[in-house]
Design a protein around this motif. Structure first.
Motif, short mmCIF file in Angstrom:
data_model
loop_
_atom_site.label_atom_id
_atom_site.label_comp_id
_atom_site.label_asym_id
_atom_site.label_seq_id
_atom_site.Cartn_x
_atom_site.Cartn_y
_atom_site.Cartn_z
N ASN A 154 0.84 -1.19 0.00
CA ASN A 154 0.00 0.00 0.00
C ASN A 154 0.88 1.25 0.00
N PRO A 155 0.70 2.17 -0.94
CA PRO A 155 1.54 3.38 -0.96
C PRO A 155 1.27 4.31 0.21
N ASN A 156 0.09 4.17 0.85
CA ASN A 156 -0.24 5.00 2.00
C ASN A 156 0.41 4.43 3.25
N ASP A 157 0.86 5.31 4.14
CA ASP A 157 1.46 4.87 5.39
C ASP A 157 0.73 5.49 6.57
N ASN A 158 1.42 5.60 7.70
CA ASN A 158 0.76 6.11 8.91
C ASN A 158 0.25 7.53 8.77
N ASN A 205 7.09 6.10 4.67
CA ASN A 205 7.84 6.74 3.59
C ASN A 205 8.76 7.85 4.12
N ASP A 206 8.32 8.54 5.13
CA ASP A 206 9.11 9.60 5.74
C ASP A 206 10.12 8.98 6.70
N PRO A 207 11.43 9.14 6.47
CA PRO A 207 12.42 8.53 7.38
C PRO A 207 12.35 9.10 8.79
N ASN A 208 11.70 10.25 8.96
CA ASN A 208 11.56 10.84 10.29
C ASN A 208 10.14 10.67 10.83
N SER A 209 9.45 9.65 10.35
CA SER A 209 8.07 9.40 10.78
C SER A 209 7.98 9.27 12.30
N PRO A 210 7.03 9.95 12.93
CA PRO A 210 6.88 9.83 14.39
C PRO A 210 6.38 8.45 14.82
N TRP A 211 5.86 7.66 13.88
CA TRP A 211 5.34 6.33 14.22
C TRP A 211 6.40 5.23 14.11
N THR A 212 7.25 5.29 13.08
CA THR A 212 8.14 4.14 12.81
C THR A 212 9.63 4.46 12.84
#
Length: 230
Positions: A154-158, A205-212
């Motif tokens: 899925n291209p969508n992430d958190n 997708n974002d390397p700085n994602s607050p979730w992962t």
């Protein structure tokens, strides 16, 4: 003194009953069922899945484990009186909830992770000598799980509300149980631990994602309670 005498009598009676349970010969139900080269059955059960999370830095994610359901088939190959090789393909429905307490109110703090696994374990069963109409055993092996609910591609992430998990997982399994021999079938309750050895998390997708971004790996940990009929 009377109370002491009564206690001693009860202890002796209990010891005698236990001795008879393990030593007195009884009529053996389905005496030759374990002599077959191949045998078949099915199982129903419950599971309790969670995650083992390794962090890059100090962090914490709260994992709520929920009760799930298992169903599948059993194929058993007899090696000798004490060793069997078992294939137990089935379907596992698991549900976990994740909470990210360190996120600000700007971000969603909760994610529900639903998984529907096609679960295929290959196990070795080590049995003790049969005692009347029951036989304890240990079991261990490896398994693969294919997550039908995976959204790995899925291209969508958190950022769009999608917590992504990988489709295929490799596991180690270990457990124990008891075979009970009844007149018309063999009934086996068992408990087994499931330990994923591959990372299941798909990073955002974002390397700085607050979730992962703070998660190094996320691996399933599960407990199965199965009831097998053969």
């Amino acid at each position: 003194m009377k109370k002491i005498a009564v206690v001693l009598i009860l202890i002796c009676a209990s010891m005698q009953a236990n001795a008879q349970l393990f030593t007195k010969e009884k009529i053996r139900n389905r005496e030759n069922v374990d002599k077959k080269r191949w045998s078949w059955g099915y199982y129903l059960g419950f599971n309790n899945y969670g995650f083992k999370i390794d962090y890059i830095d100090q962090n914490e994610i709260d994992v709520t484990r929920n009760i799930g359901f298992n169903v599948g088939l059993v194929g058993n190959l007899r090696v000798n009186d004490y060793i069997d090789i078992r294939l137990e393909p089935g379907v596992v429905f698991a549900n976990r909830n994740l909470e990210f307490p360190n996120l600000t109110e700007t971000f969603e703090r909760e994610r529900e992770v639903k998984s529907s696994y096609v679960h295929i374990p290959l196990l070795i069963k080590f049995s003790s000598k049969r005692i009347n109409n029951f036989k304890p055993f240990l079991v261990g092996g490896a398994s693969v799980s294919h997550n039908l609910s995976s959204n790995e591609n899925n291209p969508n992430d958190n950022s769009a509300g999608e917590f992504r998990m990988k489709t295929n997982v490799a596991n180690l399994e270990v457990g124990f149980g008891i075979d009970f021999y009844f007149e018309y079938f063999k009934f086996t309750p068992s408990i087994r631990g499931i330990f994923a050895i591959t990372d299941e998390l798909v990073q955002d997708n974002d390397p700085n994602s607050p979730w992962t971004s703070e998660i190094d790996s996320m691996k399933s940990r599960g407990l199965f309670i199965n009831f097998t009929f053969q």
